[in-house]
Design a protein around this motif. Structure first.
Motif, PDB file in Angstrom:
ATOM      1  N   GLY A 237     -19.096 -18.371 -31.701  1.00  0.00           N
ATOM      2  CA  GLY A 237     -20.109 -18.038 -30.712  1.00  0.00           C
ATOM      3  C   GLY A 237     -20.864 -19.238 -30.188  1.00  0.00           C
ATOM      4  N   SER A 238     -21.147 -20.205 -31.077  1.00  0.00           N
ATOM      5  CA  SER A 238     -21.941 -21.376 -30.657  1.00  0.00           C
ATOM      6  C   SER A 238     -21.221 -22.172 -29.585  1.00  0.00           C
ATOM      7  CB  SER A 238     -22.217 -22.279 -31.864  1.00  0.00           C
ATOM      8  OG  SER A 238     -22.931 -21.568 -32.857  1.00  0.00           O
ATOM      9  N   ASP A 239     -19.931 -22.410 -29.784  1.00  0.00           N
ATOM     10  CA  ASP A 239     -19.096 -23.095 -28.790  1.00  0.00           C
ATOM     11  C   ASP A 239     -17.696 -22.511 -28.894  1.00  0.00           C
ATOM     12  OD1 ASP A 239     -17.627 -24.698 -27.154  1.00  0.00           O
ATOM     13  OD2 ASP A 239     -18.301 -26.600 -28.011  1.00  0.00           O
ATOM     14  N   PRO A 240     -17.363 -21.525 -28.050  1.00  0.00           N
ATOM     15  CA  PRO A 240     -16.067 -20.848 -28.164  1.00  0.00           C
ATOM     16  C   PRO A 240     -14.861 -21.791 -28.109  1.00  0.00           C
ATOM     17  CG  PRO A 240     -17.510 -19.644 -26.683  1.00  0.00           C
ATOM     18  CD  PRO A 240     -18.203 -20.945 -26.987  1.00  0.00           C
ATOM     19  N   ARG A 241     -15.006 -22.930 -27.420  1.00  0.00           N
ATOM     20  CA  ARG A 241     -13.869 -23.852 -27.292  1.00  0.00           C
ATOM     21  C   ARG A 241     -13.775 -24.827 -28.468  1.00  0.00           C
ATOM     22  NH1 ARG A 241     -11.771 -23.497 -22.072  1.00  0.00           N
ATOM     23  NH2 ARG A 241     -10.786 -25.535 -22.147  1.00  0.00           N
ATOM     24  N   ALA A 242     -14.783 -24.821 -29.335  1.00  0.00           N
ATOM     25  CA  ALA A 242     -14.768 -25.703 -30.513  1.00  0.00           C
ATOM     26  C   ALA A 242     -15.387 -24.956 -31.699  1.00  0.00           C
ATOM     27  CB  ALA A 242     -15.532 -26.991 -30.231  1.00  0.00           C
ATOM     28  N   PRO A 243     -14.651 -23.991 -32.282  1.00  0.00           N
ATOM     29  CA  PRO A 243     -15.187 -23.216 -33.403  1.00  0.00           C
ATOM     30  C   PRO A 243     -15.546 -24.115 -34.590  1.00  0.00           C
ATOM     31  CG  PRO A 243     -13.170 -22.221 -32.550  1.00  0.00           C
ATOM     32  CD  PRO A 243     -13.291 -23.571 -31.908  1.00  0.00           C
ATOM     33  N   LYS A 244     -16.476 -23.624 -35.423  1.00  0.00           N
ATOM     34  CA  LYS A 244     -16.847 -24.380 -36.634  1.00  0.00           C
ATOM     35  C   LYS A 244     -16.967 -23.417 -37.805  1.00  0.00           C
ATOM     36  CE  LYS A 244     -21.736 -24.330 -35.258  1.00  0.00           C
ATOM     37  NZ  LYS A 244     -22.860 -25.142 -34.781  1.00  0.00           N
ATOM     38  N   LEU A 245     -16.789 -23.954 -38.997  1.00  0.00           N
ATOM     39  CA  LEU A 245     -16.825 -23.131 -40.201  1.00  0.00           C
ATOM     40  C   LEU A 245     -18.252 -22.688 -40.489  1.00  0.00           C
ATOM     41  CD1 LEU A 245     -14.863 -22.046 -42.313  1.00  0.00           C
ATOM     42  CD2 LEU A 245     -15.338 -24.069 -43.704  1.00  0.00           C
ATOM     43  N   HIS A 246     -18.440 -21.392 -40.705  1.00  0.00           N
ATOM     44  CA  HIS A 246     -19.767 -20.838 -40.977  1.00  0.00           C
ATOM     45  C   HIS A 246     -19.972 -20.580 -42.475  1.00  0.00           C
ATOM     46  CE1 HIS A 246     -23.366 -18.372 -40.466  1.00  0.00           C
ATOM     47  NE2 HIS A 246     -22.782 -17.413 -41.166  1.00  0.00           N
ATOM     48  N   LYS A 247     -18.939 -20.033 -43.131  1.00  0.00           N
ATOM     49  CA  LYS A 247     -19.082 -19.688 -44.546  1.00  0.00           C
ATOM     50  C   LYS A 247     -17.706 -19.580 -45.186  1.00  0.00           C
ATOM     51  CE  LYS A 247     -21.165 -16.390 -47.749  1.00  0.00           C
ATOM     52  NZ  LYS A 247     -22.226 -15.395 -47.971  1.00  0.00           N
ATOM     53  N   VAL A 248     -17.624 -19.909 -46.478  1.00  0.00           N
ATOM     54  CA  VAL A 248     -16.409 -19.690 -47.264  1.00  0.00           C
ATOM     55  C   VAL A 248     -16.733 -18.686 -48.361  1.00  0.00           C
ATOM     56  CG1 VAL A 248     -14.622 -20.736 -48.709  1.00  0.00           C
ATOM     57  CG2 VAL A 248     -15.674 -22.077 -46.856  1.00  0.00           C
ATOM     58  N   ILE A 249     -15.976 -17.602 -48.407  1.00  0.00           N
ATOM     59  CA  ILE A 249     -16.100 -16.629 -49.494  1.00  0.00           C
ATOM     60  C   ILE A 249     -14.959 -16.927 -50.464  1.00  0.00           C
ATOM     61  CG2 ILE A 249     -16.153 -14.180 -50.093  1.00  0.00           C
ATOM     62  CD1 ILE A 249     -16.894 -13.710 -47.052  1.00  0.00           C
ATOM     63  N   GLU A 250     -15.314 -17.358 -51.645  1.00  0.00           N
ATOM     64  CA  GLU A 250     -14.299 -17.802 -52.602  1.00  0.00           C
ATOM     65  C   GLU A 250     -13.607 -16.614 -53.275  1.00  0.00           C
ATOM     66  OE1 GLU A 250     -13.085 -20.671 -52.963  1.00  0.00           O
ATOM     67  OE2 GLU A 250     -14.557 -22.017 -52.056  1.00  0.00           O
ATOM     68  N   ALA A 251     -12.378 -16.861 -53.712  1.00  0.00           N
ATOM     69  CA  ALA A 251     -11.573 -15.812 -54.346  1.00  0.00           C
ATOM     70  C   ALA A 251     -12.254 -15.250 -55.587  1.00  0.00           C
ATOM     71  CB  ALA A 251     -10.198 -16.378 -54.703  1.00  0.00           C
ATOM     72  N   GLU A 252     -12.938 -16.115 -56.344  1.00  0.00           N
ATOM     73  CA  GLU A 252     -13.562 -15.658 -57.592  1.00  0.00           C
ATOM     74  C   GLU A 252     -14.589 -14.556 -57.333  1.00  0.00           C
ATOM     75  OE1 GLU A 252     -11.646 -19.396 -58.044  1.00  0.00           O
ATOM     76  OE2 GLU A 252     -13.279 -18.869 -56.656  1.00  0.00           O
ATOM     77  N   ASP A 253     -15.293 -14.655 -56.226  1.00  0.00           N
ATOM     78  CA  ASP A 253     -16.300 -13.659 -55.866  1.00  0.00           C
ATOM     79  C   ASP A 253     -15.633 -12.308 -55.584  1.00  0.00           C
ATOM     80  OD1 ASP A 253     -18.840 -12.719 -55.307  1.00  0.00           O
ATOM     81  OD2 ASP A 253     -18.937 -13.566 -53.283  1.00  0.00           O
ATOM     82  N   ILE A 254     -14.507 -12.364 -54.875  1.00  0.00           N
ATOM     83  CA  ILE A 254     -13.760 -11.150 -54.536  1.00  0.00           C
ATOM     84  C   ILE A 254     -13.109 -10.560 -55.787  1.00  0.00           C
ATOM     85  CG2 ILE A 254     -11.802 -10.287 -53.186  1.00  0.00           C
ATOM     86  CD1 ILE A 254     -12.635 -12.757 -51.246  1.00  0.00           C
TER      87      ILE A 254
ATOM     88  N   MET B  74      -2.589 -15.987 -49.596  1.00  0.00           N
ATOM     89  CA  MET B  74      -2.231 -16.517 -50.905  1.00  0.00           C
ATOM     90  C   MET B  74      -3.415 -17.014 -51.730  1.00  0.00           C
ATOM     91  SD  MET B  74       0.769 -15.569 -50.862  1.00  0.00           S
ATOM     92  CE  MET B  74       1.309 -16.079 -52.484  1.00  0.00           C
ATOM     93  N   SER B  75      -4.437 -17.582 -51.118  1.00  0.00           N
ATOM     94  CA  SER B  75      -5.569 -18.088 -51.909  1.00  0.00           C
ATOM     95  C   SER B  75      -6.640 -17.027 -52.148  1.00  0.00           C
ATOM     96  CB  SER B  75      -6.215 -19.283 -51.208  1.00  0.00           C
ATOM     97  OG  SER B  75      -6.926 -18.848 -50.056  1.00  0.00           O
ATOM     98  N   SER B  76      -6.573 -15.934 -51.400  1.00  0.00           N
ATOM     99  CA  SER B  76      -7.555 -14.834 -51.480  1.00  0.00           C
ATOM    100  C   SER B  76      -8.958 -15.232 -51.027  1.00  0.00           C
ATOM    101  CB  SER B  76      -7.625 -14.243 -52.905  1.00  0.00           C
ATOM    102  OG  SER B  76      -6.356 -13.818 -53.350  1.00  0.00           O
ATOM    103  N   ARG B  77      -9.096 -16.369 -50.379  1.00  0.00           N
ATOM    104  CA  ARG B  77     -10.393 -16.725 -49.791  1.00  0.00           C
ATOM    105  C   ARG B  77     -10.578 -15.986 -48.462  1.00  0.00           C
ATOM    106  NH1 ARG B  77      -8.482 -21.902 -51.327  1.00  0.00           N
ATOM    107  NH2 ARG B  77      -9.691 -22.755 -53.064  1.00  0.00           N
ATOM    108  N   ILE B  78     -11.842 -15.972 -48.002  1.00  0.00           N
ATOM    109  CA  ILE B  78     -12.127 -15.511 -46.644  1.00  0.00           C
ATOM    110  C   ILE B  78     -12.971 -16.596 -45.983  1.00  0.00           C
ATOM    111  CG2 ILE B  78     -13.180 -13.741 -45.192  1.00  0.00           C
ATOM    112  CD1 ILE B  78     -13.027 -11.863 -47.702  1.00  0.00           C
ATOM    113  N   TYR B  79     -12.488 -17.099 -44.851  1.00  0.00           N
ATOM    114  CA  TYR B  79     -13.259 -18.060 -44.074  1.00  0.00           C
ATOM    115  C   TYR B  79     -13.937 -17.315 -42.920  1.00  0.00           C
ATOM    116  CZ  TYR B  79     -10.599 -21.640 -46.553  1.00  0.00           C
ATOM    117  OH  TYR B  79     -10.044 -22.435 -47.534  1.00  0.00           O
ATOM    118  N   VAL B  80     -15.218 -17.559 -42.753  1.00  0.00           N
ATOM    119  CA  VAL B  80     -15.966 -16.994 -41.628  1.00  0.00           C
ATOM    120  C   VAL B  80     -16.203 -18.133 -40.638  1.00  0.00           C
ATOM    121  CG1 VAL B  80     -18.019 -15.729 -40.921  1.00  0.00           C
ATOM    122  CG2 VAL B  80     -17.090 -15.392 -43.228  1.00  0.00           C
TER     123      VAL B  80
END
Length: 472
Positions: free
Chosen positions: A110-127, A100-106
């Protein structure tokens, strides 16, 4: 074995080698708060599924997204077995496109498989600006090192089945995969098979049509999908559009895993059919219906006839079994597809659904059952909703199931899912003769989440699985 291969990248050299991979210990799944009344962001849950662990069946980590009402849905990888021969590649990022928001979260897993963390947000406006697309669904990694994500619409919510292409290292939006102006009228899922220079894509409906719920009048008006599209993989253009006989709302598409195979299956939700698509001798493609789940005549429901509503399908890595879920009827099925033209039912389990005894729906005529199924209770919890997303272990012996489809449709068809949250269950599979059996000791109850009941959706293992890996 792949693990001893010095020059190899992520995944496994073949589907049959993947079946020898390690047992899954954790799974990732998006949890949704949109349409639940809880004003909190969707999040990625990490669940421990290792029977030897003290945290078995528990959510061990939650990664909230930075925005509200994204509607996380499906997920994919930065790279998979399609890049097996490239030792510079590593499966360490999980892609989370938002319907619904058209964002992509990356997400960095890999750094800690049991505790993932946000690497990048691709905003809808870019897409929107670079692709003219929005409302994103399926993510697949390509052998080129790029990531490709399907769209359901344009930035205004009209139907548009195109594909966003991302750089697999920087995750910059590169543009569309398809030729300019060459998008399909509607979009949803896709799968490619390079040895046959082909990709197949499916269609749900325009986001403006399905976004707030299901209206039967929209079906009569022809606003829901009923075709699959055959693309030339090298030229990035549609070469055939195949109408589906008894094929309303074709959703999940799966080629056989064998990269030489020139056939696969698509599940059609509303008509509750499984269609087989295949390559003809002349190089064109055809489609035929191979399974039909009959509707049930009912009282006390939205319509006088209730379809099964096939919402997710899977093929085992050895291409022997096909699995699918009937979200409304409430059953999960296993078919032997040794002969793909004649699938044979080998396992069936009822896991909730709309026709359970004691519920508001009375079944008046049923071509398959003699009586309405009993409600399902696992570890003291009555399971709300019906079986929906499914994921199979690499060895094919365990099937994991969640019960949420899409928040607006959950709210409409299963209000108790909104109140009580979805669940995750595990089914034991007989891979010799066929057969399905519920594991009574496995339950992840997303009704007990810290911020309130959540809707858990698609499942992924850190090492890949049979619905995200494609072999070349």
């Amino acid at each position: 074995m792949a693990t001893k291969c010095g020059k190899c990248g992520p995944g496994y050299p073949t589907p049959l080698e993947a079946m020898k991979g390690p047992r899954e210990e954790i799974v990732y799944l998006p949890c949704i708060y949109r349409n639940t009344g809880t004003e909190a962001p969707d999040y990625l849950a990490t669940v421990d599924v290792d029977p030897k662990s003290p945290y078995y069946c528990q959510v061990i980590h939650r990664l909230p997204m930075p925005n509200l009402k994204d509607e996380l849905h499906h997920s994919g990888w930065n790279t998979c077995s399609s890049c097996f021969g490239d030792s510079t590649k590593s499966r360490n990022k999980l892609m989370l496109p938002c319907i619904m928001s058209s964002r992509i979260y990356v997400v960095d897993v890999g750094s800690d498989p049991r505790a993932p963390k946000l690497h990048k947000v691709i905003e809808a406006e870019d897409i929107h600006a670079k692709c003219g697309l929005g409302y994103l669904h399926t993510s697949h990694c390509l052998a080129s090192g790029e990531v490709m994500i399907s769209s359901l619409g344009d930035p205004k919510g009209n139907g548009k089945g195109g594909f966003v292409l991302l750089d697999g290292e920087t995750f910059e939006v590169k543009g569309t995969w398809e030729q300019p102006g060459g998008a399909a009228p509607m979009g949803y899922d896709f799968w490619y098979q390079p040895r046959h220079n082909v990709m197949i894509s499916t269609e749900w409906a325009a986001p403006n049509v399905f976004g707030d719920g299901f209206n039967p009048a929209d079906v009569e008006a022809g606003l829901y999908g009923s075709h699959i599209h055959v693309w030339d993989w090298q030229r990035h253009k549609i070469v055939q559009t195949l109408p589906l006989q008894d094929g309303l709302i074709p959703l999940e598409v799966r080629f056989l895993h064998n990269p030489d195979a020139a056939q696969g299956f698509v599940g059609c939700a509303l008509s509750s059919t499984i269609q087989r698509f295949y390559k003809n001798q002349g190089g064109t493609w055809s489609v035929e219906k191979v399974i039909q789940v009959p509707p049930k005549k009912v009282k006390g429901w939205l319509l006088p006839e209730m379809p099964g509503l096939i919402t997710d399908i899977l093929l085992s890595l050895d291409d022997r079994f096909l699995y699918f879920s009937n979200w409304l009827h409430g059953d999960l099925r296993q078919y032997d597809i040794s002969d793909p033209q004649r699938p044979r039912l080998t396992g069936q389990l009822f896991l909730g659904g709309s026709i359970v005894k004691g519920g508001p729906v009375q079944v008046l005529k049923d071509q398959e059952l003699k009586s309405q199924p009993e409600p399902l209770v696992v570890k003291g919890k009555r399971v709300p909703g019906g079986p929906q997303m499914i994921q199979l272990s690499l060895d094919g012996k365990r099937l994991y199931v969640t019960t949420s489809l899409y928040s607006a449709w959950d709210k409409q068809f299963y209000p108790d899912l909104i109140r009580e949250g979805s669940v995750m269950l595990q089914i034991d599979v007989d891979t010799i003769k066929g057969g399905l059996k519920l594991n009574p000791n496995f339950l992840v109850d997303f009704g007990k989440e810290p911020l309130g009941p959540a809707l858990a959706h698609e499942l992924r293992y850190p090492g890949g699985d049979c619905s995200s890996d494609i072999w070349l």
